[in-house]
Design a protein around this motif. Structure first.
Motif, PDB file in Angstrom:
ATOM      1  N   ILE A 145       7.552   0.034 -15.363  1.00 19.56           N
ATOM      2  CA  ILE A 145       6.170   0.983 -15.123  1.00 19.56           C
ATOM      3  C   ILE A 145       5.629   0.510 -13.580  1.00 19.56           C
ATOM      4  O   ILE A 145       5.761  -0.478 -12.989  1.00 19.56           O
ATOM      5  N   ASP A 146       4.859   1.703 -13.001  1.00 19.16           N
ATOM      6  CA  ASP A 146       4.236   1.128 -11.906  1.00 19.16           C
ATOM      7  C   ASP A 146       3.011   1.737 -11.817  1.00 19.16           C
ATOM      8  O   ASP A 146       2.529   2.260 -13.126  1.00 19.16           O
ATOM      9  N   TYR A 147       1.980   1.791 -10.744  1.00 24.40           N
ATOM     10  CA  TYR A 147       0.582   1.834 -10.751  1.00 24.40           C
ATOM     11  C   TYR A 147       0.264   2.606  -9.601  1.00 24.40           C
ATOM     12  O   TYR A 147       0.668   2.253  -8.587  1.00 24.40           O
ATOM     13  N   ASP A 148      -0.353   3.636  -9.794  1.00 23.61           N
ATOM     14  CA  ASP A 148      -0.567   4.511  -8.659  1.00 23.61           C
ATOM     15  C   ASP A 148      -2.293   4.452  -7.951  1.00 23.61           C
ATOM     16  O   ASP A 148      -2.596   5.305  -6.858  1.00 23.61           O
ATOM     17  N   GLY A 149      -2.940   3.648  -8.480  1.00 24.93           N
ATOM     18  CA  GLY A 149      -4.276   3.265  -8.187  1.00 24.93           C
ATOM     19  C   GLY A 149      -5.395   3.949  -8.958  1.00 24.93           C
ATOM     20  O   GLY A 149      -6.506   3.405  -9.029  1.00 24.93           O
ATOM     21  N   TYR A 208       0.673  -0.765  -2.708  1.00 24.93           N
ATOM     22  CA  TYR A 208       0.824  -0.074  -1.209  1.00 24.93           C
ATOM     23  C   TYR A 208      -0.481   0.098  -0.334  1.00 24.93           C
ATOM     24  O   TYR A 208      -0.338   0.054   0.893  1.00 24.93           O
ATOM     25  N   ARG A 209      -1.546  -0.041  -1.085  1.00 21.50           N
ATOM     26  CA  ARG A 209      -2.630   0.163  -0.230  1.00 21.50           C
ATOM     27  C   ARG A 209      -3.568  -1.156  -0.196  1.00 21.50           C
ATOM     28  O   ARG A 209      -4.642  -1.165   0.277  1.00 21.50           O
ATOM     29  N   SER A 210      -2.949  -2.312  -0.606  1.00 19.64           N
ATOM     30  CA  SER A 210      -3.444  -3.672  -0.650  1.00 19.64           C
ATOM     31  C   SER A 210      -2.644  -4.794  -0.184  1.00 19.64           C
ATOM     32  O   SER A 210      -2.381  -4.814   1.054  1.00 19.64           O
ATOM     33  N   ASP A 211      -2.158  -5.598  -0.979  1.00 16.02           N
ATOM     34  CA  ASP A 211      -1.101  -6.564  -0.713  1.00 16.02           C
ATOM     35  C   ASP A 211       0.101  -6.245  -0.324  1.00 16.02           C
ATOM     36  O   ASP A 211       0.802  -7.222  -0.038  1.00 16.02           O
ATOM     37  N   GLY A 212       0.667  -5.062  -0.612  1.00 16.35           N
ATOM     38  CA  GLY A 212       1.934  -4.612  -0.607  1.00 16.35           C
ATOM     39  C   GLY A 212       2.640  -5.004   0.871  1.00 16.35           C
ATOM     40  O   GLY A 212       3.669  -5.992   0.891  1.00 16.35           O
ATOM     41  N   PRO A 213       2.141  -4.343   1.692  1.00 21.79           N
ATOM     42  CA  PRO A 213       2.684  -4.832   3.304  1.00 21.79           C
ATOM     43  C   PRO A 213       2.723  -6.434   3.569  1.00 21.79           C
ATOM     44  O   PRO A 213       3.723  -6.914   4.192  1.00 21.79           O
ATOM     45  N   GLU A 214       1.652  -7.121   3.257  1.00 19.77           N
ATOM     46  CA  GLU A 214       1.812  -8.599   3.577  1.00 19.77           C
ATOM     47  C   GLU A 214       2.832  -9.328   2.593  1.00 19.77           C
ATOM     48  O   GLU A 214       3.675 -10.169   3.090  1.00 19.77           O
ATOM     49  N   ILE A 215       3.030  -8.717   1.452  1.00 18.28           N
ATOM     50  CA  ILE A 215       4.010  -9.215   0.681  1.00 18.28           C
ATOM     51  C   ILE A 215       5.447  -9.117   1.275  1.00 18.28           C
ATOM     52  O   ILE A 215       6.022  -9.996   1.125  1.00 18.28           O
ATOM     53  N   CYS A 253      10.181  -2.436 -11.352  1.00 13.56           N
ATOM     54  CA  CYS A 253       9.963  -2.643  -9.845  1.00 13.56           C
ATOM     55  C   CYS A 253       8.704  -2.160  -9.296  1.00 13.56           C
ATOM     56  O   CYS A 253       7.978  -1.367 -10.293  1.00 13.56           O
ATOM     57  N   LYS A 254       8.038  -2.748  -8.278  1.00  9.64           N
ATOM     58  CA  LYS A 254       6.726  -2.120  -8.092  1.00  9.64           C
ATOM     59  C   LYS A 254       6.704  -1.816  -6.459  1.00  9.64           C
ATOM     60  O   LYS A 254       7.456  -2.402  -5.626  1.00  9.64           O
ATOM     61  N   PHE A 255       6.330  -0.678  -6.036  1.00 12.15           N
ATOM     62  CA  PHE A 255       6.192   0.073  -4.921  1.00 12.15           C
ATOM     63  C   PHE A 255       5.349  -0.749  -3.998  1.00 12.15           C
ATOM     64  O   PHE A 255       4.034  -0.933  -4.370  1.00 12.15           O
ATOM     65  N   LEU A 256       5.866  -1.397  -2.878  1.00 13.31           N
ATOM     66  CA  LEU A 256       4.859  -2.193  -1.897  1.00 13.31           C
ATOM     67  C   LEU A 256       4.596  -1.455  -0.774  1.00 13.31           C
ATOM     68  O   LEU A 256       3.564  -1.935   0.051  1.00 13.31           O
ATOM     69  N   GLY A 257       5.072  -0.145  -0.504  1.00 16.33           N
ATOM     70  CA  GLY A 257       4.529   0.665   0.690  1.00 16.33           C
ATOM     71  C   GLY A 257       5.224   0.362   1.886  1.00 16.33           C
ATOM     72  O   GLY A 257       6.735  -0.337   1.665  1.00 16.33           O
ATOM     73  N   ARG A 258       4.744   0.345   2.976  1.00 11.12           N
ATOM     74  CA  ARG A 258       5.338   0.636   4.156  1.00 11.12           C
ATOM     75  C   ARG A 258       4.610  -0.833   5.136  1.00 11.12           C
ATOM     76  O   ARG A 258       3.663  -0.952   5.338  1.00 11.12           O
TER      77      ARG A 258
END
Ligand SMILES: *[C@@H]1O[C@H](CO)[C@@H](O)[C@H](O)[C@H]1NC(C)=O
Ligand SMILES: *[C@@H]1O[C@H](CO)[C@@H](O)[C@H](O)[C@H]1NC(C)=O
Ligand SMILES: *[C@@H]1O[C@H](CO)[C@@H](O)[C@H](O)[C@H]1NC(C)=O
Ligand SMILES: CC(=O)N[C@H]1CO[C@H](CO)[C@@H](O)[C@@H]1O
Length: 362
Positions: free
Chosen positions: A171-175, A61-68, A267-272
């Motif tokens: 699982i997911d990853y929060d940084g 969500y803080r890197s490639d998520g929005p562009e994905i 699932c992976k949270f990608l952000g906004r």
């Protein structure tokens, strides 16, 4: 924040049920304990090789998520998958359930080792909210080095011997930490949302929930909350997370499934994404399967970009590839990464002897 919840409740009344937003009594109780000391084995006979890169990579969500998100939504209907590489992981992977890629060379896999199988109660009976015996096993977190032929760096069992809550889901990853779900291996049961550090895979509980089984989780670190999904991802449970583990009798919010396309496994949270303002709570990318019955059993595979707020799918794509052993590619672990000219998708479908499959989606 509460206003947003109230508004969304009013707007999405038909699909959303708000399970008492305030639970002061329930949330003041602390969790049952998880093993204090992890049962970790370093496979290279040295515990000096770091399990994770330093500095740690940022979460999606803080890197490639929005562009994905943007690239998936812009894919043409003719989009397809192209095989990039297959990496055989070394060592027994048990039943892999979830994974997180940490940069190009580290892979963290959540899995469950089954010692005693569960058994369904006779005549389809349900007892104490569930339909089968607890069985026995261990939840594992394993770390692999993809730059060294998929060598296993470490294997940690994160549940205590004899504990009922040993099924380690998506699982997911929060940084800074892996966020996962450790629960009973049966529907309608109980479990933890946990966080594991990346130095020695020490696990601490974030939330213990006795209201349902959770099989996968995504984390929104910015808003300090998680969405746990139950058996078959038919329901999502939103929990706020704080400084100490809390026993929760009810979720802060319950989201009902509406799609019967596939049951999400990981699932992976990608952000906004800026353009997707109506999904203010963000989007997650999920991979899953649906077993269609009848004489000709068919396992349908798919990817879905799903709203964390409503669990509405905003983009879906069927997946037809299978592993060399004939397992649908989207069975269990999955992650995603952005490369210069496209989106890369990673899957780990097989049990015990697993191959990491990397595909380009364009
Ligand atoms: C450590 O994990 C293994 C399974 O990987 C299990 O056989 C053993 O009993 C565990 N030890 C403890 C103390 O939990
Ligand atoms: C009933 O289920 C709850 C939650 O899964 C568990 O904590 C409890 O021990 C169970 N009771 C019995 C009698 O099995
Ligand atoms: C990877 O394995 C799949 C499934 O067997 C196969 O279709 C694909 O061609 C392989 N890709 C590479 C790069 O070897
Ligand atoms: C709204 C909706 O479709 N809910 C379904 C969610 O999944 C359960 C179990 O598969 C169904 O019983 C519900 O009808």
């Amino acid at each position: 924040m509460f206003l947003v919840f109230v508004l969304s409740f009013l707007l999405l009344n038909a699909s959303l049920s708000l399970a008492s937003p305030q639970q002061p009594l329930a949330s003041s109780r602390s969790c049952p304990s998880l093993p204090h000391k992890v049962n970790i084995t370093y496979r290279r006979d040295d515990d000096k090789t770091p399990l994770a890169p330093s500095p740690l990579p940022p979460p999606h969500y803080r890197s490639d998520g929005p562009e994905i998100i943007r690239r998936l939504l812009a894919l043409p209907p003719s989009a397809s998958f192209r095989s990039i590489r297959n990496v055989t992981l070394q060592g027994d992977t048990f039943e892999p359930e979830g994974m997180v890629l940490l940069g190009p060379s580290r892979l963290v896999v959540s899995s469950a080792e089954y010692v005693t199988p569960t058994e369904k109660y006779a005549n389809g009976e349900w007892r104490n909210g569930t339909d089968r015996t607890p069985g026995a096993g261990f939840g594992h977190l394993q770390v692999f080095d993809l730059s060294d032929d998929g060598a296993m760096l470490a294997d940690a069992s994160i549940s205590a011997a004899g504990a009922w809550e040993y099924h380690n889901g998506g699982i997911d990853y929060d940084g800074t930490r892996i966020v996962g779900v450790l629960g009973q291996r049966r529907p309608g049961s109980s479990g933890f949302v946990y966080a594991a550090d990346l130095e020695g895979l020490a696990v601490e509980g974030l939330v213990h929930f006795a209201g349902d089984h959770m099989g996968a989780v995504v984390v929104d670190a910015e808003r300090e909350r998680v969405l746990g999904m139950n058996w078959g991802a038919r329901k999502g449970y939103v929990f706020g997370i704080g400084d100490r583990c809390e026993e929760k009798a009810a979720a802060d919010r319950v989201v009902e499934n509406k799609s019967y396309f596939v049951d999400y496994q990981d699932c992976k949270f990608l952000g906004r994404a800026e353009e997707e303002k109506r999904h203010e709570d963000g989007l997650m990318l999920c991979s899953g399967v649906k077993t269609l019955g009848g004489r000709e059993r068919y396992v349908l595979g798919g990817l879905a970009l799903v709203s964390v707020e409503s669990m509405d799918a905003v983009w879906e794509m069927p997946v037809t590839m299978e592993s060399a052993r004939g397992t649908r590619m989207t069975m269990n672990p999955f992650d995603v990464a952005l490369v210069e000219d496209g989106v890369r998708v990673f899957w780990l479908p097989d049990q015990h002897e697993s191959v990491l499959y990397e595909y380009e989606l364009a």
